[in-house]
Design a protein around this motif. Structure first.
Motif, PDB file in Angstrom:
ATOM      1  N   SER A 222       8.767  93.727  44.320  1.00 62.16           N
ATOM      2  CA  SER A 222       8.065  92.437  44.432  1.00 62.16           C
ATOM      3  C   SER A 222       8.984  91.271  44.081  1.00 62.16           C
ATOM      4  O   SER A 222       9.005  90.248  44.769  1.00 62.16           O
ATOM      5  N   TRP A 305       1.994  85.882  47.821  1.00 62.85           N
ATOM      6  CA  TRP A 305       1.196  87.060  48.188  1.00 62.85           C
ATOM      7  C   TRP A 305       1.989  88.353  47.963  1.00 62.85           C
ATOM      8  O   TRP A 305       1.455  89.349  47.464  1.00 62.85           O
ATOM      9  N   ARG A 307       4.385  88.837  45.837  1.00 61.04           N
ATOM     10  CA  ARG A 307       4.519  89.094  44.400  1.00 61.04           C
ATOM     11  C   ARG A 307       3.235  89.654  43.804  1.00 61.04           C
ATOM     12  O   ARG A 307       3.262  90.550  42.960  1.00 61.04           O
ATOM     13  N   SER A 308       2.096  89.112  44.233  1.00 63.78           N
ATOM     14  CA  SER A 308       0.833  89.610  43.686  1.00 63.78           C
ATOM     15  C   SER A 308       0.462  90.972  44.273  1.00 63.78           C
ATOM     16  O   SER A 308      -0.155  91.797  43.597  1.00 63.78           O
ATOM     17  N   ARG A 309       0.867  91.222  45.523  1.00 66.09           N
ATOM     18  CA  ARG A 309       0.499  92.482  46.176  1.00 66.09           C
ATOM     19  C   ARG A 309       1.311  93.662  45.667  1.00 66.09           C
ATOM     20  O   ARG A 309       0.775  94.765  45.489  1.00 66.09           O
ATOM     21  N   ARG A 311       3.349  93.610  42.807  1.00 60.25           N
ATOM     22  CA  ARG A 311       3.809  93.471  41.433  1.00 60.25           C
ATOM     23  C   ARG A 311       3.495  94.733  40.630  1.00 60.25           C
ATOM     24  O   ARG A 311       2.401  95.277  40.701  1.00 60.25           O
TER      25      ARG A 311
END
Length: 315
Positions: A222, A305, A307-309, A311
């Motif tokens: 990520s 997105w 990074r959040s998906r 992480r």
């Protein structure tokens, strides 16, 4: 009986308890945040307002589909933005082809292979590249990279003689410029991977190369992807280096050794040229700026997105 207990809030948020300095600091911090957000919104409003005047005279279909860009032509002006978008993408893709592999391998070396003393010196030294003014990169391109390409054209048969200003030199210099961004952020992401994962892989008999590529690299994906996207966004918005290196001729060509013009270079040309305020040429500045803003905004949203998906959280 439940044993869960609510954590105590000792931050004093929402009340006036505290010293005068605490309350003053709160107002100062809020003012700084407000100015930042208000400035961003003001930029968007200015771009949209200026672009509205432009698109009241030029249709969106013509702007996004025509392949000729000459808004200041006296007899037959054309408003197809595709040549500028094409030039921007040539620089961006070329820079990514250089920066992503070099930056990633550099990050792996610094994170997994480098001696701590070497890493302590090498990483700050590499990051110095990020502090060099971009105009210096532009001079480096026209005084060093382009002459090398011109010399190589006489030695290597498939390299044509490049123009003085060409897309290849612009892509190379922008690629060099964003290597520190890729390597530094990727190295931070790799260093955040806990050693317990590495030790578990070593315990199973993995080699250092296998640990680096099959454990550390996937675990920090990520952060690495975020580094790629931020670097690409930086390449899209680069101005002075590509203005000097790639030239100011808007055209759609597949030959990277020919002169092109990027969206940012055109904005420099209009901003420093003789276009009168209120003319269609001047208003095109806002249309190009808004298009560029939307492109980089979408890239940043995609980065968030990613990074959040993907992480990974470790305890």
């Amino acid at each position: 009986m439940s044993t869960d207990t609510e954590p105590m809030d000792l931050s004093r948020d929402g009340n006036d308890v505290g010293t005068l300095g605490d309350r003053l600091a709160r107002y100062i911090f809020f003012a700084c945040a407000f100015v930042t957000v208000a400035t961003t919104l003001a930029i968007i409003v200015v771009l949209v307002d200026g672009a509205f005047d432009f698109f009241s005279q030029v249709s969106l279909v013509e702007f996004f589909t025509e392949t000729n860009w000459s808004p200041r032509a006296a007899d037959d002006p054309s408003f197809g933005v595709l040549p500028l978008v094409w030039g921007t993408l040539m620089i961006t893709v070329g820079a990514a082809l250089i920066a992503i592999p070099v930056g990633t391998l550099t990050a792996i070396y610094l994170s997994e292979y480098a001696d701590p003393r070497v890493r302590k010196v090498a990483k700050p030294t590499l990051e110095i590249l990020a502090g060099i003014p971009t105009i210096v990169y532009g001079f480096f391109a026209i005084s060093f990279i382009t002459p090398i390409l011109q010399s190589a054209s006489g030695q290597i048969w498939f390299i044509p003689v490049p123009d003085t200003f060409n897309a290849a030199a612009g892509a190379i210099v922008v690629g060099i410029m964003i290597i520190p961004m890729v390597s530094s952020i990727s190295e931070d992401a790799m260093s955040a991977v806990p050693d317990s994962l590495r030790n578990a892989a070593y315990g199973l008999g993995a080699t250092k190369f296998e640990v680096s590529t099959q454990v550390v690299l996937p675990a920090s994906l990520s952060g690495i992807m975020a580094a790629y996207i931020l670097a690409i966004s930086r390449a899209i918005g680069e101005t002075m280096a590509v203005t000097l290196a790639a030239g100011a001729l808007p055209q759609m060509t597949s030959n990277p050794f020919e002169e092109i013009q990027t969206m940012t270079a055109y904005m420099v040309e209009i901003g420093t040229g003789d276009a009168s305020v209120g003319s269609i040429g001047y208003q095109s500045l806002f249309a190009i700026g808004l298009t560029l803003f939307v492109m980089t905004f979408l890239m940043n949203v995609f980065s968030m997105w990613i990074r959040s998906r993907y992480r990974e959280e470790y305890q």
